[in-house]
Design an enzyme around this catalytic site. Structure first.
Site, short mmCIF file in Angstrom:
data_model
loop_
_atom_site.label_atom_id
_atom_site.label_comp_id
_atom_site.label_asym_id
_atom_site.label_seq_id
_atom_site.Cartn_x
_atom_site.Cartn_y
_atom_site.Cartn_z
N SER A 176 0.85 -1.17 -0.06
CA SER A 176 0.00 0.16 0.04
C SER A 176 0.88 1.30 0.03
CB SER A 176 -0.95 0.01 1.20
OG SER A 176 -0.14 0.04 2.42
N ARG A 177 2.19 1.24 0.48
CA ARG A 177 2.86 2.20 0.46
C ARG A 177 4.05 2.15 0.35
NH1 ARG A 177 2.27 4.43 6.62
NH2 ARG A 177 2.51 2.12 6.91
N VAL B 165 0.99 -10.35 7.94
CA VAL B 165 1.83 -11.38 7.38
C VAL B 165 2.30 -12.13 8.49
CG1 VAL B 165 2.32 -10.15 5.03
CG2 VAL B 165 3.92 -9.67 7.06
N ASN C 123 7.50 -8.05 0.52
CA ASN C 123 7.92 -6.67 0.91
C ASN C 123 7.63 -6.21 2.08
OD1 ASN C 123 8.60 -3.79 0.07
ND2 ASN C 123 6.39 -3.68 0.40
N TYR D 158 16.65 -5.83 12.64
CA TYR D 158 16.11 -5.88 11.33
C TYR D 158 17.19 -6.26 10.57
CZ TYR D 158 14.51 -3.23 7.32
OH TYR D 158 13.89 -3.00 5.96
N ILE E 175 16.33 4.48 0.96
CA ILE E 175 15.52 4.91 -0.09
C ILE E 175 14.31 5.85 0.69
CG2 ILE E 175 13.50 4.09 -1.60
CD1 ILE E 175 16.59 2.89 -2.38
#
Length: 243
Positions: free
Chosen positions: A10-11, A61, A89, A154, A187
Site C-alpha cells: 500500500s505504501r 503477514v 515486501n 532488522y 530509499i
C-alpha cells in the site's frame, strides 16, 4: 487470470512495485495491506490508472492462520486464477541499540520480515510447484547484507531472508521457479522519513537517497521472463554504500 501478490503493497517501495508491475506486465495486481486501507485503495487507483486490473487484500503477514485463511478464501473465490508472482515486501523497523532492546522490539521485527516471508510463501509455494513456473522476489535490505548498527533486529531478519532466498532458490529451480532478493539501501519512504538525509547522504558514494521507483524497476525485471536464468541472487540497490 495470472496474478502477482505484493505484501505491504500500500505504501513506499511496495506501492512503487505495484505501479511498476501494472505498467510493465499484464498481471492482475493483488495489493496486500495490514491496517491502512485508504493507502491500499490509493495504490489500487494508481494501478488502474495504468490500464491494469487489481484488488486489495487485508492480512497481517506475521499471523500465520490469518494469512492462510485469507489466501485460501481468495483462491476459492477465484478458482481459475493463479498467483504466479510473489513479492515479499512487508517489513517493519524498531530501531535501537541491542543492549537496551526490549524483547518485543526483537520479536515483532523478526515476526514481520522473516516469519512473514515463511507464512505467505509457504501458503503459495505448492501452487507454484504444480504450475511449474513462478517468480518470488524478497525485499531484503543493505542491513541484511552488511549489518547496520542500531538495527540488530532488522539486520538479523533481513540477513536470514537473504540466506532463505539462496536456499529456496536451489530447492525449486527445477520447476522453473526463481527466487531472488533485492537489498535496498537508503530509499525515500515513510520508513526513512525520520532519518537525517543531509548527514547520511555523505556516506553514500552517489550522494543521495534512492527513489522507490528505482527498486521497483529491478523487481519488475526479476519477475519478467527476461530474468529466467537469474536465481538465488541478491541485487544491491544502495548508491554504492556497500560496494
Amino acid at each position: 487470470m495470472k496474478c502477482v501478490l505484493v505484501t505491504g503493497g500500500s505504501r513506499g517501495i511496495g506501492k512503487a512495485i505495484c505501479i511498476q508491475l501494472a505498467k510493465d506486465s499484464d498481471y492482475h495486481i493483488i495489493i496486500n495491506y495490514n491496517s491502512n486501507e485508504a493507502a491500499a485503495l490509493e495504490t489500487l487507483e494508481a494501478v488502474k490508472a495504468e490500464g491494469n486490473t487489481g484488488e486489495i487484500i487485508q492480512f497481517n503477514v506475521s499471523e500465520a492462520d490469518e494469512v492462510k485463511s485469507k489466501l485460501d478464501a481468495w483462491q476459492e473465490n477465484n478458482e481459475d486464477a493463479i498467483i504466479e508472482v510473489l513479492v515479499n515486501n512487508a517489513g517493519i523497523t524498531k530501531d535501537g541499540l541491542f543492549m537496551w532492546m526490549p524483547q518485543d522490539d526483537w520479536q515483532s521485527v523478526i515476526n514481520t520480515s522473516l516469519n512473514g516471508f515463511f507464512n505467505v510463501t509457504n501458503t503459495i509455494i505448492q501452487k507454484l510447484l504444480r504450475n511449474r513456473y513462478g517468480r518470488i522476489v524478497n525485499i531484503a535490505s543493505v542491513s541484511g547484507v552488511k549489518g547496520t548498527p542500531g538495527q540488530t533486529n532488522y539486520s538479523a531478519a533481513k540477513g536470514a531472508l537473504v540466506a532463505a532466498t539462496k536456499a529456496l532458490a536451489q530447492e525449486v529451480a527445477k520447476r522453473k521457479i526463481t527466487v531472488n532478493a533485492v537489498a535496498p539501501g537508503f530509499i525515500k519512504s515513510d520508513m526513512t522519513a525520520e532519518l537525517d538525509e543531509k548527514e547520511l547522504k555523505k556516506l553514500i558514494p552517489l550522494n543521495r537517497f534512492g527513489e522507490a521507483e528505482e527498486v521497483a524497476h529491478v523487481v519488475s525485471f526479476l519477475v519478467s521472463k527476461k530474468a529466467s536464468y537469474i536465481t538465488g541472487e541478491v541485487i544491491n540497490i544502495n548508491g554504492g554504500i556497500y560496494s
